[in-house]
Design a protein around this motif. Structure first.
Motif, PDB file in Angstrom:
ATOM      1  N   MET A   1      91.639  42.963  33.136  1.00  0.00           N
ATOM      2  CA  MET A   1      91.198  42.064  34.191  1.00  0.00           C
ATOM      3  C   MET A   1      89.848  41.453  33.823  1.00  0.00           C
ATOM      4  N   LYS A   2      89.727  40.161  34.017  1.00  0.00           N
ATOM      5  CA  LYS A   2      88.450  39.502  33.782  1.00  0.00           C
ATOM      6  C   LYS A   2      87.519  39.844  34.927  1.00  0.00           C
ATOM      7  N   ARG A   3      86.271  40.218  34.600  1.00  0.00           N
ATOM      8  CA  ARG A   3      85.415  40.880  35.581  1.00  0.00           C
ATOM      9  C   ARG A   3      84.247  40.060  36.092  1.00  0.00           C
ATOM     10  N   ILE A   4      84.095  38.806  35.671  1.00  0.00           N
ATOM     11  CA  ILE A   4      82.918  38.029  36.070  1.00  0.00           C
ATOM     12  C   ILE A   4      83.321  36.675  36.633  1.00  0.00           C
ATOM     13  N   ASP A   5      82.787  36.349  37.805  1.00  0.00           N
ATOM     14  CA  ASP A   5      82.803  34.982  38.319  1.00  0.00           C
ATOM     15  C   ASP A   5      81.416  34.395  38.086  1.00  0.00           C
ATOM     16  N   CYS A   6      81.368  33.194  37.531  1.00  0.00           N
ATOM     17  CA  CYS A   6      80.093  32.557  37.172  1.00  0.00           C
ATOM     18  C   CYS A   6      79.813  31.368  38.079  1.00  0.00           C
ATOM     19  N   PHE A   7      78.565  31.249  38.504  1.00  0.00           N
ATOM     20  CA  PHE A   7      78.139  30.145  39.360  1.00  0.00           C
ATOM     21  C   PHE A   7      76.935  29.474  38.710  1.00  0.00           C
ATOM     22  N   ILE A   8      77.043  28.171  38.496  1.00  0.00           N
ATOM     23  CA  ILE A   8      75.985  27.433  37.808  1.00  0.00           C
ATOM     24  C   ILE A   8      75.569  26.235  38.647  1.00  0.00           C
ATOM     25  N   PRO A   9      74.285  25.877  38.618  1.00  0.00           N
ATOM     26  CA  PRO A   9      73.826  24.729  39.408  1.00  0.00           C
ATOM     27  C   PRO A   9      74.235  23.423  38.757  1.00  0.00           C
ATOM     28  N   PHE A  10      74.414  22.398  39.572  1.00  0.00           N
ATOM     29  CA  PHE A  10      74.776  21.083  39.041  1.00  0.00           C
ATOM     30  C   PHE A  10      73.546  20.183  39.032  1.00  0.00           C
ATOM     31  N   GLN A  11      73.293  19.564  37.865  1.00  0.00           N
ATOM     32  CA  GLN A  11      72.268  18.528  37.809  1.00  0.00           C
ATOM     33  C   GLN A  11      72.689  17.439  36.835  1.00  0.00           C
ATOM     34  N   ASP A  12      72.784  17.792  35.569  1.00  0.00           N
ATOM     35  CA  ASP A  12      73.187  16.843  34.535  1.00  0.00           C
ATOM     36  C   ASP A  12      74.625  17.148  34.125  1.00  0.00           C
ATOM     37  N   GLU A  13      75.507  16.163  34.230  1.00  0.00           N
ATOM     38  CA  GLU A  13      76.932  16.383  33.990  1.00  0.00           C
ATOM     39  C   GLU A  13      77.216  16.854  32.576  1.00  0.00           C
ATOM     40  N   ILE A  14      76.493  16.330  31.592  1.00  0.00           N
ATOM     41  CA  ILE A  14      76.728  16.716  30.201  1.00  0.00           C
ATOM     42  C   ILE A  14      76.354  18.176  29.985  1.00  0.00           C
ATOM     43  N   GLN A  15      75.188  18.570  30.507  1.00  0.00           N
ATOM     44  CA  GLN A  15      74.749  19.959  30.341  1.00  0.00           C
ATOM     45  C   GLN A  15      75.643  20.923  31.115  1.00  0.00           C
ATOM     46  N   VAL A  16      76.078  20.518  32.308  1.00  0.00           N
ATOM     47  CA  VAL A  16      76.988  21.358  33.075  1.00  0.00           C
ATOM     48  C   VAL A  16      78.284  21.561  32.314  1.00  0.00           C
ATOM     49  N   ARG A  17      78.812  20.484  31.731  1.00  0.00           N
ATOM     50  CA  ARG A  17      80.063  20.574  30.989  1.00  0.00           C
ATOM     51  C   ARG A  17      79.924  21.531  29.811  1.00  0.00           C
ATOM     52  N   ALA A  18      78.784  21.454  29.128  1.00  0.00           N
ATOM     53  CA  ALA A  18      78.564  22.329  27.972  1.00  0.00           C
ATOM     54  C   ALA A  18      78.509  23.787  28.400  1.00  0.00           C
ATOM     55  N   THR A  19      77.845  24.065  29.519  1.00  0.00           N
ATOM     56  CA  THR A  19      77.753  25.435  30.009  1.00  0.00           C
ATOM     57  C   THR A  19      79.103  25.945  30.483  1.00  0.00           C
ATOM     58  N   VAL A  20      79.852  25.098  31.189  1.00  0.00           N
ATOM     59  CA  VAL A  20      81.185  25.492  31.648  1.00  0.00           C
ATOM     60  C   VAL A  20      82.085  25.828  30.464  1.00  0.00           C
ATOM     61  N   GLU A  21      82.030  24.994  29.438  1.00  0.00           N
ATOM     62  CA  GLU A  21      82.863  25.238  28.256  1.00  0.00           C
ATOM     63  C   GLU A  21      82.465  26.540  27.569  1.00  0.00           C
ATOM     64  N   ALA A  22      81.152  26.787  27.461  1.00  0.00           N
ATOM     65  CA  ALA A  22      80.685  28.004  26.796  1.00  0.00           C
ATOM     66  C   ALA A  22      81.103  29.242  27.577  1.00  0.00           C
ATOM     67  N   LEU A  23      80.947  29.216  28.893  1.00  0.00           N
ATOM     68  CA  LEU A  23      81.305  30.377  29.703  1.00  0.00           C
ATOM     69  C   LEU A  23      82.812  30.602  29.751  1.00  0.00           C
ATOM     70  N   SER A  24      83.559  29.515  29.781  1.00  0.00           N
ATOM     71  CA  SER A  24      85.019  29.633  29.869  1.00  0.00           C
ATOM     72  C   SER A  24      85.609  30.324  28.647  1.00  0.00           C
ATOM     73  N   LYS A  25      84.900  30.271  27.542  1.00  0.00           N
ATOM     74  CA  LYS A  25      85.382  30.904  26.317  1.00  0.00           C
ATOM     75  C   LYS A  25      85.125  32.409  26.298  1.00  0.00           C
ATOM     76  N   GLU A  26      84.266  32.873  27.221  1.00  0.00           N
ATOM     77  CA  GLU A  26      83.931  34.292  27.236  1.00  0.00           C
ATOM     78  C   GLU A  26      85.099  35.104  27.796  1.00  0.00           C
ATOM     79  N   ALA A  27      85.434  36.190  27.127  1.00  0.00           N
ATOM     80  CA  ALA A  27      86.621  36.971  27.483  1.00  0.00           C
ATOM     81  C   ALA A  27      86.539  37.573  28.880  1.00  0.00           C
ATOM     82  N   GLU A  28      85.340  37.873  29.342  1.00  0.00           N
ATOM     83  CA  GLU A  28      85.191  38.559  30.624  1.00  0.00           C
ATOM     84  C   GLU A  28      85.101  37.613  31.808  1.00  0.00           C
ATOM     85  N   VAL A  29      85.034  36.311  31.572  1.00  0.00           N
ATOM     86  CA  VAL A  29      84.813  35.343  32.643  1.00  0.00           C
ATOM     87  C   VAL A  29      86.135  34.950  33.301  1.00  0.00           C
ATOM     88  N   ALA A  30      86.225  35.140  34.611  1.00  0.00           N
ATOM     89  CA  ALA A  30      87.416  34.758  35.357  1.00  0.00           C
ATOM     90  C   ALA A  30      87.334  33.306  35.826  1.00  0.00           C
TER      91      ALA A  30
END
Length: 469
Positions: A1-30
């Motif tokens: 079971m994936k054990r982490i829900d991640c919440f990130i603030p929105f400001q710059d769409e490019i930076q948000v996209r990069a962070t979302v992509e990086a976190l989504s690749k993590e095995a533990e992130v739901a």
């Protein structure tokens, strides 16, 4: 079971996209969820608590891109589970201008009550601890919601520091240490400060560390003093400024006798020669320290215990100047009018040539008669210039350190006695490259903050014990 829900603030769409992509690749992130409102608000914290379903909840507080080292999230989870921590945070790397640097943080203590405590951007909460704390959040803050969450979580569980470099974030605040010192007293941040004070005051009530506005009386009848006041100037290698400071102190006009005590701590830059130019003035007392370790606290102690020290000991740093010739008189008048054991004034930030610097006047409005002693455990300084009732200080003494000595004494005084206020500008605080805190490296900043947190921890424990009696 994936054990982490991640919440990130929105400001710059490019930076948000990069962070979302990086976190989504993590095995533990739901799930990776973008928070559209400020993550520092109570509304956002409550929204996160409602949305998260995984055993752990990661809140990222920065507006820049985030990425993790190999198996770093797994490491954070492992330590959180092994320690039963309510929240974990870690050392990390900062990237600024294409340069990567180490960004260590410090251990959390009971006295780590500063609202600007640096956890880094990644806060990994145990979800049940987060939800339990949110259930007790009954005030809606615009700025202090995340701070309120941290305080409430700390009441029930451990905030664990992982001293390993586990992630990468971009640093946007590249100012020198001395340029960051006065953010918390900048008038434009007053609304933030009011909320933070409210949150920490409730926290102190919750844990038994709150002190009601009841104080011991001060009658000013102790001792037999030849002088009503002494201006105390500790000095260590300040040949550029010590002459100005002494002239400022000697030029005061008073209705009572006062003197100026200059304590030189083995200067080797020509400061002693400048001090000796004033030795002929009958108001000047020059003390040359021996070769043992004294620091600023030790220099103050030798002045306080000098037989010619006045009833009130008034601070003037060797960099600075009194604003006018009436400062000493205003100090002494305030002691008698407000019947207090310590007085804190206001000051003007200037450069070395006395040209005003932002934010200008600093009057430390957080020092109120009813709650200043409690809010003092949150803020990182006491204001200046400071004056002390000498008989009391002779029973307390300063710690022998060159950083935080005034804060330690001020907290100790405020535990039992009222601290008076003067909101007029009492002196010019000159900021320049040779200030001792002008450009500290991260390790020194951390050491200073760790020590002040320790001072707060000791004081908090003392207040809790006092309330139990």
């Amino acid at each position: 079971m994936k054990r982490i829900d991640c919440f990130i603030p929105f400001q710059d769409e490019i930076q948000v996209r990069a962070t979302v992509e990086a976190l989504s690749k993590e095995a533990e992130v739901a799930n990776v969820v973008t928070v559209k409102q400020s993550v520092k608000s109570t509304a956002a914290v409550k929204w996160i608590a409602e949305k998260t379903t995984a055993p752990y909840t990661l809140i990222y507080t920065k507006f820049t891109s985030l990425s993790f080292g190999l198996f770093a999230l797994e490491r954070m989870l492992s330590i959180a589970e092994d320690c039963g921590a309510a929240m974990v945070y870690a050392d990390h790397f900062n990237e600024a201008g294409g340069v990567r640097s180490f960004a260590p943080v410090i251990d959390y203590q009971e006295g780590s009550l500063r609202d600007d405590f640096d956890f880094g951007g990644v806060l990994l909460y145990r979800t049940d601890a987060l939800k339990e704390a949110v259930a007790r959040m009954d005030v809606d803050y615009e700025f202090a919601g995340l701070y309120d969450l941290r305080l409430k979580v700390s009441q029930k569980g451990k905030l664990e520091h992982i001293n390993e470099y586990l992630y990468y974030e971009v640093e946007t605040d590249t100012r020198k240490s001395g340029e960051k010192l006065f953010d918390y007293v900048d008038p434009k941040n007053r609304a933030v400060q009011i909320e933070m004070e409210k949150a920490v005051t409730q926290h102190l009530k919750d844990i038994g560390g709150y002190l009601e506005p009841k104080f011991k009386d001060v009658h000013f009848s102790d001792g037999n003093f030849e002088y009503e006041a002494s201006v105390v100037i500790p000095c260590k290698n300040r040949h550029q400024t010590i002459g100005d400071a002494i002239r400022s102190a000697l030029s005061q006009k008073t209705t009572f006798p006062y003197n100026v005590i200059v304590v030189d701590d083995n200067s080797d830059d020509g400061s002693v020669d400048i001090i000796k130019q004033f030795v002929g003035d009958p108001k000047l007392i020059y003390i040359a320290q021996d070769k043992t370790y004294h620091a600023i606290g030790g220099n103050w102690n030798v002045a306080l215990h000098h037989p010619k020290c006045g009833k009130f000991a008034l601070q003037l740093d060797s960099d600075d100047l009194y604003s006018d010739e009436n400062t000493v008189q205003k100090f002494v008048d305030a002691f008698y009018e407000q019947k207090c054991a310590m007085v804190v004034g206001a000051y003007q930030l200037t450069d070395i040539n006395l040209q005003p610097l932002p934010p200008g006047k600093i009057d430390h409005r957080e020092w109120t008669p009813d709650n200043g002693r409690n809010n003092a455990l949150r803020i990182n300084g006491l204001g200046a210039p400071r004056g002390f009732y000498t008989p009391l200080l002779r029973t307390l003494n300063f710690p022998t350190t060159k950083y935080g000595e005034d804060y330690a004494v001020g907290l100790r005084v405020s535990r039992e006695y009222q601290i008076g206020r003067i909101y007029d500008i009492m002196y010019n605080c000159r900021r320049w490259d040779h200030n001792s805190d002008a450009a500290l490296d991260i390790d020194k900043v951390n050491a200073n903050n760790l020590y002040k947190d320790r001072i707060r921890t000791w004081e908090l424990k003392a207040r809790i014990q006092m309330n139990k009696k």
